[in-house]
Enzyme design. Structure first.
Site, PDB file in Angstrom:
ATOM      1  N   SER A   1       0.832  -1.197   0.000  1.00  0.00           N
ATOM      2  CA  SER A   1       0.000   0.000   0.000  1.00  0.00           C
ATOM      3  C   SER A   1       0.872   1.255   0.000  1.00  0.00           C
ATOM      4  O   SER A   1       1.633   1.480  -0.934  1.00  0.00           O
ATOM      5  CB  SER A   1      -0.967  -0.036   1.185  1.00  0.00           C
TER       6      SER A   1
ATOM      7  N   ASP B   1     -10.072  -5.216  -4.196  1.00  0.00           N
ATOM      8  CA  ASP B   1      -9.460  -4.205  -3.341  1.00  0.00           C
ATOM      9  C   ASP B   1     -10.327  -2.950  -3.375  1.00  0.00           C
ATOM     10  O   ASP B   1     -10.412  -2.263  -4.386  1.00  0.00           O
ATOM     11  CB  ASP B   1      -8.038  -3.894  -3.840  1.00  0.00           C
TER      12      ASP B   1
ATOM     13  N   HIS C   1      -7.926  -5.547   0.041  1.00  0.00           N
ATOM     14  CA  HIS C   1      -6.683  -4.783   0.192  1.00  0.00           C
ATOM     15  C   HIS C   1      -5.725  -5.489   1.151  1.00  0.00           C
ATOM     16  O   HIS C   1      -4.536  -5.640   0.846  1.00  0.00           O
ATOM     17  CB  HIS C   1      -7.009  -3.381   0.698  1.00  0.00           C
TER      18      HIS C   1
END
Length: 321
Positions: free
Chosen positions: A142, A272, A301
């Site tokens: 991320s 996601d 995610h």
């Protein structure tokens, strides 16, 4: 500057106690999951690096010191604890696994300024240089994927053997005239508003909803994962996590990705809800021509937890080449 101790003495004492207990069990002939033919489990170590602007970065250094380094960069608003499943898996297989708490997060210093991708990347570089790592594989999740990309853009790949982006924010999260697939600014304004209004509740809502896909019909909800995510978020500084929203959403990594000249693996879930795969994982794979893209069907995610066995084995396969 590398320090062998860290201000968080209580956490260090817990780690030392755990190590002492493990040693005692071994002396008594108690098995801790390894057979007689299996090498001893890797020792855990922690320390800190002080950056040139005075920020103290906490880090973990697990596994054999002569193993190939695998360096992990965590997501927002988490810390290095979020990588434990991957680190213990790979350390037990002979890799040296290192993860630091980003400035303003976890057990690291909470500076008022410098909460941006350039500083994050320079901090990562100083950890790598302080530990004198070579042929390292950098793994970013991320926001951490942005940190890794900006590291390459600013520092090159002289010390790097491979790159991994997991559910990562590059190339650019924000919708702009030349990035129509990005997310509207209102999405990030909403996160900022939630952070100022009730940061604790915001973190609980993210963890119990879209991050792990627990808001999907039929999802198996883990309160443990929710609690761990919330706890890590609340360990971070309020100003630091607030500033980081701009850093992960508005930083343009397209030029950084063009400098990727090492084997690259991109892992992303096609469900996601935080960093949509089309605007991120698939778009990055187009820029990094030699990248291998793995899209996990139905994965959210937070797939390093929900799909950790697959992630671990895909990382291991990539490391083995």
């Amino acid at each position: 500057m590398v320090n062998s101790t860290h201000p968080d003495q209580r956490r260090r004492n817990v780690l030392m106690s755990a190590a002492t207990a493990a040693a005692g069990a071994a002396a008594a002939g108690v098995s801790l999951g390894a057979t007689a033919a299996t090498p001893a489990a890797p020792q855990r170590a922690v320390g800190s690096v002080t950056t040139r602007d005075g920020v103290v970065l906490y880090y973990k250094d697990w596994g054999p010191k002569n193993g190939q380094p695998v360096v992990f960069s965590h997501g927002w608003p988490l810390n290095s604890d979020s990588w434990e499943s991957q680190m213990i898996f790979l350390a037990e297989r002979g890799y040296r696994c290192i993860a630091h708490d980003r400035r303003g997060h976890g057990r690291s210093t909470q500076p008022w300024d410098g909460n941006d991708m350039d500083h994050y990347a320079d901090d990562l570089a100083q950890v790598i240089e302080a530990l004198d790592l070579h042929k390292a594989v950098l793994v970013g999740f991320s926001t951490g994927g942005g940190e890794v990309a900006r590291y390459v853009g600013r520092h090159g790949t002289r010390r790097v053997a491979g790159l991994v982006l997991v559910s990562a924010v590059p190339p650019l999260m924000l919708k702009t005239a030349d990035n129509p697939g990005g997310l509207p600014r209102e999405v990030f304004d909403g996160i900022r508003a939630g952070s100022l209004s009730n940061r604790s509740q915001l973190y609980k809502d993210i963890a119990s909803g879209p991050f792990f896909g627990f808001n999907r019909s039929g999802a198996k909800v883990s309160q443990g994962l929710i609690d761990a995510w919330w706890m890590q978020g609340m360990m971070a500084g309020h100003k630091n996590t607030y500033d980081s929203i701009k850093a992960f959403s508005e930083t343009d990594f397209r030029d950084d990705l063009k400098k990727f000249d090492k084997p690259t693996l991109i892992i992303h879930g096609d469900d996601d809800q935080i960093v949509p795969v089309d605007a991120s994982g698939r778009a990055s794979a187009v820029i990094v021509k030699h990248a291998k893209l793995l899209v996990y069907p139905g994965a959210p995610h937070g797939l390093t937890d929900t799909h950790k066995d697959r992630v671990n084995n895909d990382l291991l396969a990539f490391l083995k080449g």
